[in-house]
Design a protein around this motif. Structure first.
Motif, mmCIF file in Angstrom:
data_model
loop_
_atom_site.group_PDB
_atom_site.id
_atom_site.type_symbol
_atom_site.label_atom_id
_atom_site.label_comp_id
_atom_site.label_asym_id
_atom_site.label_seq_id
_atom_site.Cartn_x
_atom_site.Cartn_y
_atom_site.Cartn_z
ATOM 1 N N LEU A 34 0.833 -1.199 0.000
ATOM 2 C CA LEU A 34 0.000 0.000 0.000
ATOM 3 C C LEU A 34 0.873 1.257 0.000
ATOM 4 C CD1 LEU A 34 -2.854 1.229 0.157
ATOM 5 C CD2 LEU A 34 -2.656 1.087 2.652
ATOM 6 N N ALA A 35 1.888 1.298 0.860
ATOM 7 C CA ALA A 35 2.789 2.460 0.923
ATOM 8 C C ALA A 35 3.514 2.659 -0.402
ATOM 9 C CB ALA A 35 3.787 2.292 2.070
ATOM 10 N N PHE A 36 3.996 1.558 -0.986
ATOM 11 C CA PHE A 36 4.694 1.657 -2.268
ATOM 12 C C PHE A 36 3.770 2.162 -3.363
ATOM 13 C CE2 PHE A 36 5.544 -0.508 -6.360
ATOM 14 C CZ PHE A 36 6.640 0.259 -6.747
ATOM 15 N N VAL A 37 2.576 1.588 -3.466
ATOM 16 C CA VAL A 37 1.661 1.961 -4.545
ATOM 17 C C VAL A 37 1.225 3.421 -4.397
ATOM 18 C CG1 VAL A 37 -0.602 1.498 -5.579
ATOM 19 C CG2 VAL A 37 0.898 -0.395 -4.985
ATOM 20 N N GLU A 38 0.983 3.863 -3.174
ATOM 21 C CA GLU A 38 0.615 5.273 -2.975
ATOM 22 C C GLU A 38 1.738 6.187 -3.460
ATOM 23 O OE1 GLU A 38 -0.357 5.309 1.198
ATOM 24 O OE2 GLU A 38 -2.496 5.029 0.786
ATOM 25 N N ALA A 39 2.982 5.842 -3.128
ATOM 26 C CA ALA A 39 4.121 6.660 -3.567
ATOM 27 C C ALA A 39 4.300 6.576 -5.079
ATOM 28 C CB ALA A 39 5.388 6.213 -2.847
ATOM 29 N N LEU A 40 4.166 5.384 -5.646
ATOM 30 C CA LEU A 40 4.307 5.219 -7.093
ATOM 31 C C LEU A 40 3.241 6.028 -7.831
ATOM 32 C CD1 LEU A 40 5.921 3.753 -9.332
ATOM 33 C CD2 LEU A 40 4.197 1.949 -9.230
ATOM 34 N N ARG A 41 2.044 6.035 -7.306
ATOM 35 C CA ARG A 41 0.992 6.834 -7.918
ATOM 36 C C ARG A 41 1.377 8.310 -7.913
ATOM 37 N NH1 ARG A 41 -5.055 5.158 -6.076
ATOM 38 N NH2 ARG A 41 -5.335 3.436 -7.515
ATOM 39 N N THR A 42 1.893 8.780 -6.791
ATOM 40 C CA THR A 42 2.228 10.196 -6.665
ATOM 41 C C THR A 42 3.368 10.593 -7.590
ATOM 42 O OG1 THR A 42 1.501 10.219 -4.366
ATOM 43 C CG2 THR A 42 2.977 11.988 -5.054
ATOM 44 N N GLY A 99 10.355 15.384 -18.862
ATOM 45 C CA GLY A 99 11.494 16.264 -19.034
ATOM 46 C C GLY A 99 12.159 16.667 -17.736
ATOM 47 N N GLN A 100 11.698 16.125 -16.626
ATOM 48 C CA GLN A 100 12.288 16.448 -15.333
ATOM 49 C C GLN A 100 12.397 15.164 -14.526
ATOM 50 O OE1 GLN A 100 9.913 19.065 -12.974
ATOM 51 N NE2 GLN A 100 11.576 19.538 -11.578
ATOM 52 N N PRO A 101 13.624 14.771 -14.160
ATOM 53 C CA PRO A 101 13.776 13.519 -13.407
ATOM 54 C C PRO A 101 13.290 13.656 -11.971
ATOM 55 C CG PRO A 101 15.888 14.628 -13.610
ATOM 56 C CD PRO A 101 14.892 15.430 -14.414
ATOM 57 N N LEU A 102 13.080 12.513 -11.351
ATOM 58 C CA LEU A 102 12.788 12.498 -9.921
ATOM 59 C C LEU A 102 14.028 12.978 -9.181
ATOM 60 C CD1 LEU A 102 11.171 8.958 -9.590
ATOM 61 C CD2 LEU A 102 9.982 11.149 -9.678
ATOM 62 N N THR A 103 13.830 13.596 -8.037
ATOM 63 C CA THR A 103 14.993 13.964 -7.235
ATOM 64 C C THR A 103 15.626 12.687 -6.698
ATOM 65 O OG1 THR A 103 13.752 14.107 -5.168
ATOM 66 C CG2 THR A 103 13.892 16.127 -6.512
ATOM 67 N N GLU A 104 16.905 12.761 -6.342
ATOM 68 C CA GLU A 104 17.575 11.590 -5.776
ATOM 69 C C GLU A 104 16.851 11.107 -4.531
ATOM 70 O OE1 GLU A 104 21.831 11.225 -5.074
ATOM 71 O OE2 GLU A 104 22.148 12.610 -6.754
ATOM 72 N N LYS A 105 16.415 12.056 -3.722
ATOM 73 C CA LYS A 105 15.717 11.710 -2.475
ATOM 74 C C LYS A 105 14.405 10.989 -2.777
ATOM 75 C CE LYS A 105 14.148 13.761 1.844
ATOM 76 N NZ LYS A 105 14.025 14.984 2.637
ATOM 77 N N ALA A 106 13.642 11.490 -3.723
ATOM 78 C CA ALA A 106 12.368 10.854 -4.086
ATOM 79 C C ALA A 106 12.603 9.473 -4.692
ATOM 80 C CB ALA A 106 11.588 11.734 -5.057
ATOM 81 N N GLU A 107 13.625 9.367 -5.548
ATOM 82 C CA GLU A 107 13.916 8.079 -6.170
ATOM 83 C C GLU A 107 14.355 7.051 -5.130
ATOM 84 O OE1 GLU A 107 16.658 6.282 -9.764
ATOM 85 O OE2 GLU A 107 16.140 8.407 -9.804
ATOM 86 N N GLU A 108 15.185 7.478 -4.172
ATOM 87 C CA GLU A 108 15.650 6.555 -3.128
ATOM 88 C C GLU A 108 14.499 6.149 -2.200
ATOM 89 O OE1 GLU A 108 17.957 3.958 -1.084
ATOM 90 O OE2 GLU A 108 18.419 4.920 -2.993
ATOM 91 N N LEU A 110 11.308 5.980 -2.988
ATOM 92 C CA LEU A 110 10.470 5.045 -3.739
ATOM 93 C C LEU A 110 11.136 3.673 -3.792
ATOM 94 C CD1 LEU A 110 7.844 4.795 -5.359
ATOM 95 C CD2 LEU A 110 9.159 5.407 -7.399
ATOM 96 N N TRP A 111 12.446 3.618 -3.993
ATOM 97 C CA TRP A 111 13.181 2.358 -4.031
ATOM 98 C C TRP A 111 13.041 1.611 -2.709
ATOM 99 C CZ3 TRP A 111 15.031 -1.348 -6.806
ATOM 100 C CH2 TRP A 111 15.999 -2.214 -6.303
ATOM 101 N N GLN A 112 13.192 2.309 -1.598
ATOM 102 C CA GLN A 112 13.067 1.657 -0.290
ATOM 103 C C GLN A 112 11.658 1.113 -0.073
ATOM 104 O OE1 GLN A 112 15.582 0.828 1.683
ATOM 105 N NE2 GLN A 112 16.928 1.780 0.171
ATOM 106 N N LEU A 113 10.654 1.875 -0.476
ATOM 107 C CA LEU A 113 9.267 1.385 -0.371
ATOM 108 C C LEU A 113 9.065 0.158 -1.264
ATOM 109 C CD1 LEU A 113 7.315 4.762 -0.386
ATOM 110 C CD2 LEU A 113 7.673 3.230 1.573
ATOM 111 N N TYR A 114 9.657 0.194 -2.450
ATOM 112 C CA TYR A 114 9.558 -0.941 -3.367
ATOM 113 C C TYR A 114 10.188 -2.178 -2.737
ATOM 114 C CZ TYR A 114 10.372 -3.837 -7.513
ATOM 115 O OH TYR A 114 10.410 -4.879 -8.411
ATOM 116 N N LEU A 115 11.389 -2.032 -2.176
ATOM 117 C CA LEU A 115 12.052 -3.184 -1.546
ATOM 118 C C LEU A 115 11.216 -3.753 -0.394
ATOM 119 C CD1 LEU A 115 15.856 -2.328 -1.426
ATOM 120 C CD2 LEU A 115 14.655 -3.914 -2.942
ATOM 121 N N ARG A 116 10.593 -2.900 0.388
ATOM 122 C CA ARG A 116 9.739 -3.389 1.484
ATOM 123 C C ARG A 116 8.544 -4.167 0.939
ATOM 124 N NH1 ARG A 116 10.210 2.241 3.855
ATOM 125 N NH2 ARG A 116 12.236 2.122 4.855
#
Length: 162
Positions: A34-42, A99-108, A110-116
């Motif tokens: 749920l946490a991952f999907v909410e973040a991925l949606r955002t 045309g604008q990448p995710l920030t490093e903080k946002a990408e990291e 999301l990655w941590q939520l994905y791993l969980r």
């Protein structure tokens, strides 16, 4: 309110196409997913949708063999957790389309939520996915170094001729 006076739910911003997004079923999804999907949606689905990009557009961009609009819908609803290569393709698509990448903080984050979420689904996949990401990071760094090296003029010995 709709023109007929009945409430049709939250208004969609101008320029959006497609159906309104379904609410996530918090009772059906484990908390990690749920946490991952909410973040991925955002950071992904909502961001692209605000640009007028639909699941069909994403599917065309990534290639139908990789993602059908149905698969994308299932990922956005939490019914399907993307495999590593699918996850990486989705994250890489944001800068390509917006045309604008995710920030490093946002990408990291999301990655941590994905791993969980992966851990909750199948713990043995986590070390493998970490390994794949480490390899991808090394390749990205090598590519960046090569690009940098090729963009700099060749150093000479100060112009002294033999």
């Amino acid at each position: 309110m709709a023109a007929g006076g009945a409430d049709s739910g939250p208004e969609q911003p101008q320029g959006r196409r497609g159906r309104p997004r379904k609410a996530l079923d918090a009772q059906r999804l484990d908390p990690q997913r749920l946490a991952f999907v909410e973040a991925l949606r955002t950071v992904f689905f909502d961001r692209l949708k605000s640009e007028g990009i639909t699941y069909a557009d994403i599917s065309r961009e990534l290639g139908k063999g990789a993602f059908s609009p149905t698969t994308l819908s299932r990922i956005a609803d939490g019914q399907k957790l993307p495999q590593y290569d699918q996850y990486m393709a989705l994250v890489a698509l944001v800068p390509a389309l917006v045309g604008q990448p995710l920030t490093e903080k946002a990408e990291e984050h999301l990655w941590q939520l994905y791993l969980r979420a992966v851990q909750a689904r199948d713990p043995k996949d986590v070390p493998y996915y970490q390994y794949l990401r480490d390899i991808d990071d090394v390749r990205r760094r090598q590519h960046a170094m090569l690009v940098l090296r090729n963009s700099q003029p060749l150093q000479t010995d100060g112009g002294v001729e033999d």
